[in-house]
Write a protein that holds these residues in place. Sequence first.
Motif, PDB file in Angstrom:
ATOM      1  N   GLY A  83       0.768  -1.101   0.089  1.00 45.80           N
ATOM      2  CA  GLY A  83       0.109   0.053  -0.001  1.00 45.80           C
ATOM      3  C   GLY A  83       0.898   1.352  -0.054  1.00 45.80           C
ATOM      4  O   GLY A  83       0.404   2.314  -0.194  1.00 45.80           O
ATOM      5  N   LYS A  84       2.163   1.019   0.279  1.00 43.32           N
ATOM      6  CA  LYS A  84       3.014   2.210   0.174  1.00 43.32           C
ATOM      7  C   LYS A  84       3.295   2.594  -1.396  1.00 43.32           C
ATOM      8  O   LYS A  84       3.828   1.526  -2.148  1.00 43.32           O
ATOM      9  CB  LYS A  84       4.200   2.220   1.014  1.00 43.32           C
ATOM     10  N   VAL A  85       4.061   3.702  -1.391  1.00 46.01           N
ATOM     11  CA  VAL A  85       4.571   3.998  -2.869  1.00 46.01           C
ATOM     12  C   VAL A  85       5.819   4.966  -2.518  1.00 46.01           C
ATOM     13  O   VAL A  85       5.686   5.810  -1.837  1.00 46.01           O
ATOM     14  CB  VAL A  85       3.565   5.198  -3.701  1.00 46.01           C
ATOM     15  N   ALA A  86       6.795   4.412  -3.122  1.00 51.99           N
ATOM     16  CA  ALA A  86       8.269   4.860  -3.077  1.00 51.99           C
ATOM     17  C   ALA A  86       8.738   5.490  -4.258  1.00 51.99           C
ATOM     18  O   ALA A  86       8.785   4.953  -5.484  1.00 51.99           O
ATOM     19  CB  ALA A  86       9.072   3.974  -2.301  1.00 51.99           C
ATOM     20  N   VAL A  87       9.711   6.628  -4.187  1.00 57.06           N
ATOM     21  CA  VAL A  87      10.554   7.065  -5.165  1.00 57.06           C
ATOM     22  C   VAL A  87      11.808   6.689  -4.885  1.00 57.06           C
ATOM     23  O   VAL A  87      12.310   7.458  -3.914  1.00 57.06           O
ATOM     24  CB  VAL A  87      10.015   8.589  -5.668  1.00 57.06           C
ATOM     25  N   VAL A  88      12.611   6.364  -5.866  1.00 65.32           N
ATOM     26  CA  VAL A  88      14.083   6.246  -5.352  1.00 65.32           C
ATOM     27  C   VAL A  88      14.831   6.713  -6.450  1.00 65.32           C
ATOM     28  O   VAL A  88      15.022   6.182  -7.705  1.00 65.32           O
ATOM     29  CB  VAL A  88      14.577   4.841  -5.106  1.00 65.32           C
ATOM     30  N   THR A  89      15.671   7.974  -6.317  1.00 64.92           N
ATOM     31  CA  THR A  89      16.373   8.388  -7.393  1.00 64.92           C
ATOM     32  C   THR A  89      17.793   7.644  -7.439  1.00 64.92           C
ATOM     33  O   THR A  89      18.335   7.099  -6.550  1.00 64.92           O
ATOM     34  CB  THR A  89      16.533  10.045  -7.079  1.00 64.92           C
ATOM     35  N   GLY A  90      18.191   7.766  -8.618  1.00 66.66           N
ATOM     36  CA  GLY A  90      19.461   7.128  -9.156  1.00 66.66           C
ATOM     37  C   GLY A  90      19.558   5.456  -8.725  1.00 66.66           C
ATOM     38  O   GLY A  90      20.439   5.076  -8.099  1.00 66.66           O
ATOM     39  N   SER A  91      18.374   4.886  -8.947  1.00 65.13           N
ATOM     40  CA  SER A  91      18.107   3.801  -8.847  1.00 65.13           C
ATOM     41  C   SER A  91      18.282   2.475 -10.074  1.00 65.13           C
ATOM     42  O   SER A  91      17.795   1.594  -9.868  1.00 65.13           O
ATOM     43  CB  SER A  91      16.912   3.473  -8.044  1.00 65.13           C
ATOM     44  N   ASP A 150       4.577   8.122  -0.501  1.00 63.79           N
ATOM     45  CA  ASP A 150       4.755   7.709   0.955  1.00 63.79           C
ATOM     46  C   ASP A 150       6.210   7.643   1.471  1.00 63.79           C
ATOM     47  O   ASP A 150       6.358   8.005   2.407  1.00 63.79           O
ATOM     48  CB  ASP A 150       4.128   6.447   1.311  1.00 63.79           C
ATOM     49  N   VAL A 151       7.054   7.367   0.481  1.00 64.83           N
ATOM     50  CA  VAL A 151       8.437   7.402   0.861  1.00 64.83           C
ATOM     51  C   VAL A 151       9.342   8.045  -0.368  1.00 64.83           C
ATOM     52  O   VAL A 151       8.978   7.615  -1.677  1.00 64.83           O
ATOM     53  CB  VAL A 151       9.122   5.795   0.764  1.00 64.83           C
ATOM     54  N   LEU A 152      10.274   8.776   0.019  1.00 67.03           N
ATOM     55  CA  LEU A 152      11.251   9.202  -0.947  1.00 67.03           C
ATOM     56  C   LEU A 152      12.688   8.884  -0.499  1.00 67.03           C
ATOM     57  O   LEU A 152      12.890   9.248   0.674  1.00 67.03           O
ATOM     58  CB  LEU A 152      11.159  10.737  -1.009  1.00 67.03           C
ATOM     59  N   VAL A 153      13.610   8.098  -1.310  1.00 67.16           N
ATOM     60  CA  VAL A 153      14.919   7.759  -1.113  1.00 67.16           C
ATOM     61  C   VAL A 153      15.850   8.700  -2.198  1.00 67.16           C
ATOM     62  O   VAL A 153      15.489   8.435  -3.323  1.00 67.16           O
ATOM     63  CB  VAL A 153      15.117   6.322  -1.344  1.00 67.16           C
ATOM     64  N   THR A 154      16.419   9.735  -1.546  1.00 67.46           N
ATOM     65  CA  THR A 154      17.427  10.550  -2.626  1.00 67.46           C
ATOM     66  C   THR A 154      18.676   9.956  -2.498  1.00 67.46           C
ATOM     67  O   THR A 154      19.667  10.237  -1.795  1.00 67.46           O
ATOM     68  CB  THR A 154      17.483  11.999  -1.911  1.00 67.46           C
ATOM     69  N   ASN A 155      19.120   8.918  -3.639  1.00 66.70           N
ATOM     70  CA  ASN A 155      20.399   8.414  -3.664  1.00 66.70           C
ATOM     71  C   ASN A 155      21.043   8.884  -4.969  1.00 66.70           C
ATOM     72  O   ASN A 155      22.330   8.706  -4.841  1.00 66.70           O
ATOM     73  CB  ASN A 155      19.872   6.859  -3.940  1.00 66.70           C
ATOM     74  N   ALA A 156      20.531   9.565  -5.841  1.00 65.50           N
ATOM     75  CA  ALA A 156      21.080   9.788  -6.956  1.00 65.50           C
ATOM     76  C   ALA A 156      22.555  10.709  -6.761  1.00 65.50           C
ATOM     77  O   ALA A 156      22.465  11.626  -6.085  1.00 65.50           O
ATOM     78  CB  ALA A 156      20.287  10.880  -8.051  1.00 65.50           C
ATOM     79  N   GLY A 157      23.609  10.377  -7.578  1.00 67.24           N
ATOM     80  CA  GLY A 157      24.892  11.080  -7.184  1.00 67.24           C
ATOM     81  C   GLY A 157      25.868  10.920  -8.217  1.00 67.24           C
ATOM     82  O   GLY A 157      25.851   9.895  -9.094  1.00 67.24           O
ATOM     83  N   ILE A 158      26.802  11.660  -8.371  1.00 67.02           N
ATOM     84  CA  ILE A 158      27.884  11.522  -9.233  1.00 67.02           C
ATOM     85  C   ILE A 158      29.098  12.002  -8.432  1.00 67.02           C
ATOM     86  O   ILE A 158      29.200  12.426  -7.479  1.00 67.02           O
ATOM     87  CB  ILE A 158      27.688  12.383 -10.681  1.00 67.02           C
ATOM     88  N   LEU A 159      30.420  11.395  -9.040  1.00 68.67           N
ATOM     89  CA  LEU A 159      31.690  11.822  -8.382  1.00 68.67           C
ATOM     90  C   LEU A 159      32.394  12.592  -9.673  1.00 68.67           C
ATOM     91  O   LEU A 159      32.360  12.272 -10.729  1.00 68.67           O
ATOM     92  CB  LEU A 159      32.329  10.684  -8.219  1.00 68.67           C
TER      93      LEU A 159
END
Length: 303
Positions: free
Chosen positions: A5-13, A84-93
């Motif tokens: 029932g939860k909805v999540a966005v995961v950036t850089g996934s 319901d959930v946001l995971v901010t993972n996107a990244g570069i080096l």
Amino acid sequence: MDLRGKVAVVTGSGRGLGLAYARALAAAGAAVVVNDVDRKAVDEAVAALTAEGGRATGVVAAVGDGATAQELVDTAVREFGSLDVLVTNAGILRDRVLWKMTDDDFDDVVRVHLRGTFTCARAAAVRMREQGTGGRLVLISSPAGQRGNFGQTNYAAAKAGIVAMARTWAMELGRAGITVNAVVPVAATEMTRTIPAFAPAIEESERTGAPLPDRLRKDEGLGTVEDVAALVTFLASDASDGVTGQAIGIGGDRLALWSHPKEKAVAFADGGWDAAAIAADWADGVGAEPETYGIPAPQAPEA
């Protein structure tokens, strides 16, 4: 952890740690919006999550500007009904020592990591507050942001800023039932494979399927991406209700709570301090036990 029932966005996934987070959330029952700049990686990630019984869709876009952040939120709501959930993972080096780092090197990393976290969290917070059912913001930081790291002015600054934003947003969003935490992960990824003390063990583990040795899993806190994903799943769940404003480290067999900065030593001088008084007091006073800095060098295996 039941995330049905939860909805999540995961950036850089599309790959690496981000993909591990998306897979873990989907396995726990959440519908997931996968995001990456690589269309092939997004398509493959969505196909993998779907094949494993999950619900997933993808957005191909670089995080940083408000339009991308809004697109991610709108996609979650349009496809699955809520966010319901946001995971901010996107990244570069763009690693370089200070005197060789260009303006673009600095700006590009800060734009993706720091500004991307800000814009995505802002859009998510607006939606979550409108829904009125709370939510979870899980911001991905790094040991470099806690201690600094050679050649990573841009990355360390951005990752330190992410932890500061987590503390601030935990205060601002608490009344709306939205928790905000920073995750400080350590895992065998493309980056850690380049560290000489880690590379042979990682390669051996991948070749044989055997777990990483205890000296890495315990002493260095280095494990698989799946080890780290467990913390993200917990923080996305109802079991973490009340956990907010924290920086939490995980890797291998190690789970840790990072301390918040605080005054370590204090001295007073009537009427205030001048430079000479500070110099006279420093070595035996406030500066008697200076703080360390930099990520400790990994220990090489015994011969």
